[in-house]
Design an enzyme around this catalytic site. Structure first.
Site, PDB file in Angstrom:
ATOM      1  N   ARG A  46       0.728  -1.300   0.090  1.00 44.01           N
ATOM      2  CA  ARG A  46      -0.057  -0.038  -0.098  1.00 44.01           C
ATOM      3  C   ARG A  46       0.936   1.284  -0.061  1.00 44.01           C
ATOM      4  NH1 ARG A  46      -4.628   1.784   4.502  1.00 44.01           N
ATOM      5  NH2 ARG A  46      -5.425   3.206   3.027  1.00 44.01           N
ATOM      6  N   GLY A  51       6.417   1.050   5.444  1.00 46.29           N
ATOM      7  CA  GLY A  51       7.645  -0.021   5.170  1.00 46.29           C
ATOM      8  C   GLY A  51       7.628   0.470   3.309  1.00 46.29           C
ATOM      9  N   CYS A  52       6.164   0.557   2.810  1.00 42.37           N
ATOM     10  CA  CYS A  52       6.199   0.849   1.356  1.00 42.37           C
ATOM     11  C   CYS A  52       6.969   1.916   0.816  1.00 42.37           C
ATOM     12  CB  CYS A  52       4.619   0.914   0.964  1.00 42.37           C
ATOM     13  SG  CYS A  52       3.944  -1.090   1.172  1.00 42.37           S
ATOM     14  N   THR A  53       6.789   3.136   1.681  1.00 41.21           N
ATOM     15  CA  THR A  53       7.486   4.476   1.386  1.00 41.21           C
ATOM     16  C   THR A  53       8.741   4.147   1.479  1.00 41.21           C
ATOM     17  OG1 THR A  53       5.484   5.745   2.222  1.00 41.21           O
ATOM     18  CG2 THR A  53       7.771   6.697   2.209  1.00 41.21           C
ATOM     19  N   ALA A  56       9.918   2.370  -1.553  1.00 45.51           N
ATOM     20  CA  ALA A  56       9.921   2.909  -2.717  1.00 45.51           C
ATOM     21  C   ALA A  56      11.152   4.213  -2.967  1.00 45.51           C
ATOM     22  CB  ALA A  56       8.510   3.774  -2.912  1.00 45.51           C
TER      23      ALA A  56
END
Length: 160
Positions: A46, A51-53, A56
């Protein structure tokens, strides 16, 4: 016999399942567009979560090194295109983010299914990264990856 609750996982040498998804730019992007190039395809749960930030931004910060080695990057999540645009703009992401809202591509790549989340078994996106070679074959397949330091581990495995 395979366990029906576990996704089929891709392995080195498998043909990468083709896809066409809408990008954060509003255009259709197909894996076939990258034939003849090496591409990292990574799946994340998401946009704008910690974590995804981290993951990325790590790809963003490593993009020059990856591109100089002839490697492109595609990020795929179940987020809407609008959410991807906000994620891209908020973190100055410079590679395509693709929306797999129905999770069909994630399922085909083994990146959606049962996983443990805080000790509970749930259905969800399995943070996964693949390197697809110039011929469209899986060169590297990593499931249940950790967001932090992940790009450096991939770069090391690719001898960059």
């Amino acid at each position: 016999m395979t366990d029906a609750t576990q996704p089929t996982r891709l392995e080195v040498g498998d043909a990468a399942p083709d896809f066409t998804l809408t990008s954060d730019q509003g255009t259709d992007v197909s894996l076939a567009d990258y034939r003849g190039k090496k591409v990292i395809v990574y799946f994340y749960p998401r946009a704008n979560t910690p974590g995804c930030t981290t993951e990325a931004c790590d790809f963003r910060d490593s993009l020059t090194e990856l591109n100089n080695a002839g490697i492109e990057v595609l990020g795929i999540s179940p987020d809407s295109v609008d959410a991807l645009v906000k994620f891209r703009d908020q973190h100055s992401l410079t590679f395509p983010l693709l929306s797999d809202a129905d999770k069909s591509v994630m399922t085909a790549w083994g990146a959606f299914g049962e996983k443990k989340n805080y000790g509970k078994v749930v259905q969800g996106v399995i943070r996964s990264t693949f390197v697809v070679d110039e011929a469209g074959k899986i060169e590297l397949a990593k499931y249940n990856v950790k967001a932090t330091g992940h790009v450096a581990r991939i770069a090391k495995e690719l001898s960059l």
